[in-house]
Design a protein around this motif. Structure first.
Motif, short mmCIF file in Angstrom:
data_model
loop_
_atom_site.label_atom_id
_atom_site.label_comp_id
_atom_site.label_asym_id
_atom_site.label_seq_id
_atom_site.Cartn_x
_atom_site.Cartn_y
_atom_site.Cartn_z
N GLY A 202 -34.50 149.34 57.96
CA GLY A 202 -34.88 147.94 57.78
C GLY A 202 -34.23 147.02 58.79
O GLY A 202 -34.89 146.14 59.38
N LEU A 203 -32.93 147.19 59.01
CA LEU A 203 -32.22 146.33 59.95
C LEU A 203 -32.51 146.74 61.39
O LEU A 203 -32.64 145.89 62.28
N GLY A 204 -32.64 148.05 61.61
CA GLY A 204 -32.86 148.54 62.97
C GLY A 204 -34.21 148.18 63.54
O GLY A 204 -34.40 148.26 64.76
N ALA A 205 -35.15 147.76 62.69
CA ALA A 205 -36.47 147.35 63.19
C ALA A 205 -36.39 146.06 64.00
O ALA A 205 -37.28 145.77 64.80
N GLU A 206 -35.32 145.28 63.78
CA GLU A 206 -35.14 144.03 64.51
C GLU A 206 -34.40 144.32 65.82
O GLU A 206 -33.59 145.24 65.89
N ARG A 207 -34.69 143.54 66.85
CA ARG A 207 -34.05 143.74 68.16
C ARG A 207 -32.53 143.67 68.03
O ARG A 207 -31.99 142.76 67.41
N HIS A 208 -31.84 144.62 68.66
CA HIS A 208 -30.39 144.68 68.59
C HIS A 208 -29.86 145.51 69.75
O HIS A 208 -30.63 146.21 70.43
N THR A 209 -28.56 145.45 69.97
CA THR A 209 -27.94 146.33 70.97
C THR A 209 -27.20 147.48 70.33
O THR A 209 -27.06 148.54 70.93
N HIS A 210 -26.70 147.27 69.11
CA HIS A 210 -25.94 148.31 68.41
C HIS A 210 -26.21 148.21 66.91
O HIS A 210 -26.43 147.11 66.38
N LEU A 211 -26.15 149.35 66.24
CA LEU A 211 -26.10 149.42 64.78
C LEU A 211 -24.83 150.17 64.42
O LEU A 211 -24.60 151.27 64.91
N LEU A 212 -24.01 149.57 63.55
CA LEU A 212 -22.74 150.18 63.16
C LEU A 212 -22.62 150.21 61.64
O LEU A 212 -23.24 149.38 60.95
N PRO A 213 -21.82 151.13 61.11
CA PRO A 213 -21.62 151.14 59.66
C PRO A 213 -21.05 149.83 59.13
O PRO A 213 -21.38 149.42 58.01
N GLY A 214 -20.16 149.18 59.89
CA GLY A 214 -19.58 147.94 59.41
C GLY A 214 -18.72 147.27 60.46
O GLY A 214 -18.51 147.80 61.57
N VAL A 215 -18.21 146.10 60.13
CA VAL A 215 -17.33 145.35 61.03
C VAL A 215 -16.08 146.15 61.36
O VAL A 215 -15.49 145.99 62.45
N ALA A 216 -15.66 147.00 60.46
CA ALA A 216 -14.47 147.83 60.71
C ALA A 216 -14.63 148.67 61.98
O ALA A 216 -13.63 149.10 62.57
N ASP A 217 -15.88 148.90 62.41
CA ASP A 217 -16.14 149.70 63.61
C ASP A 217 -16.25 148.87 64.89
O ASP A 217 -16.36 149.46 65.98
N LEU A 218 -16.20 147.56 64.78
CA LEU A 218 -16.36 146.73 65.98
C LEU A 218 -15.29 146.95 67.05
O LEU A 218 -15.60 146.87 68.25
N PRO A 219 -14.03 147.23 66.69
CA PRO A 219 -13.06 147.45 67.77
C PRO A 219 -13.43 148.56 68.75
O PRO A 219 -12.96 148.55 69.89
N THR A 220 -14.29 149.49 68.33
CA THR A 220 -14.71 150.56 69.25
C THR A 220 -15.50 150.00 70.43
O THR A 220 -15.60 150.66 71.47
N LEU A 221 -16.09 148.81 70.28
CA LEU A 221 -16.89 148.23 71.36
C LEU A 221 -16.03 147.49 72.38
O LEU A 221 -16.54 147.11 73.43
N LEU A 222 -14.77 147.29 72.08
CA LEU A 222 -13.91 146.56 73.00
C LEU A 222 -13.69 147.31 74.29
O LEU A 222 -13.41 146.70 75.33
N THR A 223 -13.85 148.61 74.26
CA THR A 223 -13.63 149.42 75.47
C THR A 223 -14.94 149.93 76.06
O THR A 223 -14.93 150.73 76.98
N SER A 224 -16.07 149.44 75.52
CA SER A 224 -17.37 149.92 76.00
C SER A 224 -17.76 149.22 77.29
O SER A 224 -17.19 148.20 77.65
#
Length: 224
Positions: A202-224
């Protein structure tokens, strides 16, 4: 490109409020004469709540609704939500406080945006004990001319935190409107998180750059 600012939704994204906002929304619209389905309520996830009430009533009544009727329904919504939050206070979603601390320790600013008005928002922040030691800015729907999917809360967050380049902004949320606002702002990162009502389909049908389980996973993008 390095991230300078993360703009995060509140209910369903950074905080667990057990669906109280959508129950209160459905109940207040029904009490005012509407008949919203679950799908109707989902379409207004992430929107300003007064705007949602007005549109839901007009959709089901088939005509424009007087401002006094909307005001009364919104007051009823606020009362129902206040009771729900007193009966079952909101809490941070798992791993969110730690993630926010890591993000800010890396020199990235954090702003919260919400479809709630300032009064409801301040009450939630007080319950959580979140202050300027936790986030850098908080932008509410009544701070801007229009709520999501308009990008104005994101731009106001940039203004509040001194960030100039929207390509260095990450926007994250659990609703279609969160992602639409990020796209409309031209954010470099538009991240859907799966801690709300919508699943990856449902959420992935909308335009996005990433889908993550939750905000707890956002720090992984700091080094991307």
């Amino acid at each position: 490109m390095p991230i300078e600012l993360m703009v995060l939704d509140m209910a369903g994204t950074t905080i667990e409020e057990y669906g109280a906002v959508y129950e209160a929304l459905a109940e207040s619209v029904t009490a005012a004469g509407g008949k919203p389905s679950e799908a109707d309520i989902q379409r207004w996830m992430g929107a300003g709540k007064r705007e949602a009430i007005q549109h839901l009533l007009e959709e089901h009544l088939g005509h424009e609704v007087e401002e006094a009727t909307v005001d009364a329904a919104f007051a009823d919504f606020r009362a129902r939500l206040d009771k729900a939050y007193r009966d079952r206070p909101a809490v941070p979603l798992p791993g969110v406080p730690e993630a926010l601390a890591r993000i800010r320790a890396a020199g990235v600013k954090v702003a919260l945006t919400t479809g709630f008005d300032r009064e409801v928002t301040e009450s939630l922040l007080n319950t959580l004990g979140w202050d300027d030691e936790v986030v850098d800015a908080v932008v509410c729907v009544d701070d801007v001319p229009a709520g999501r999917p308009a990008p104005y809360m994101i731009f106001r967050a940039m203004e509040a935190t001194g960030v100039h380049d929207v390509a260095r902004v990450l926007v994250a949320g659990d609703t279609i409107r969160d992602l639409q606002a990020g796209t409309n702002a031209g954010a470099g990162y538009v991240v859907g998180v799966l801690t709300g009502k919508l699943d990856a389909i449902g959420l992935g049908a909308e335009r996005h750059t990433h889908l993550l389980p939750g905000v707890a996973d956002l720090p992984t993008l700091l080094t991307s």
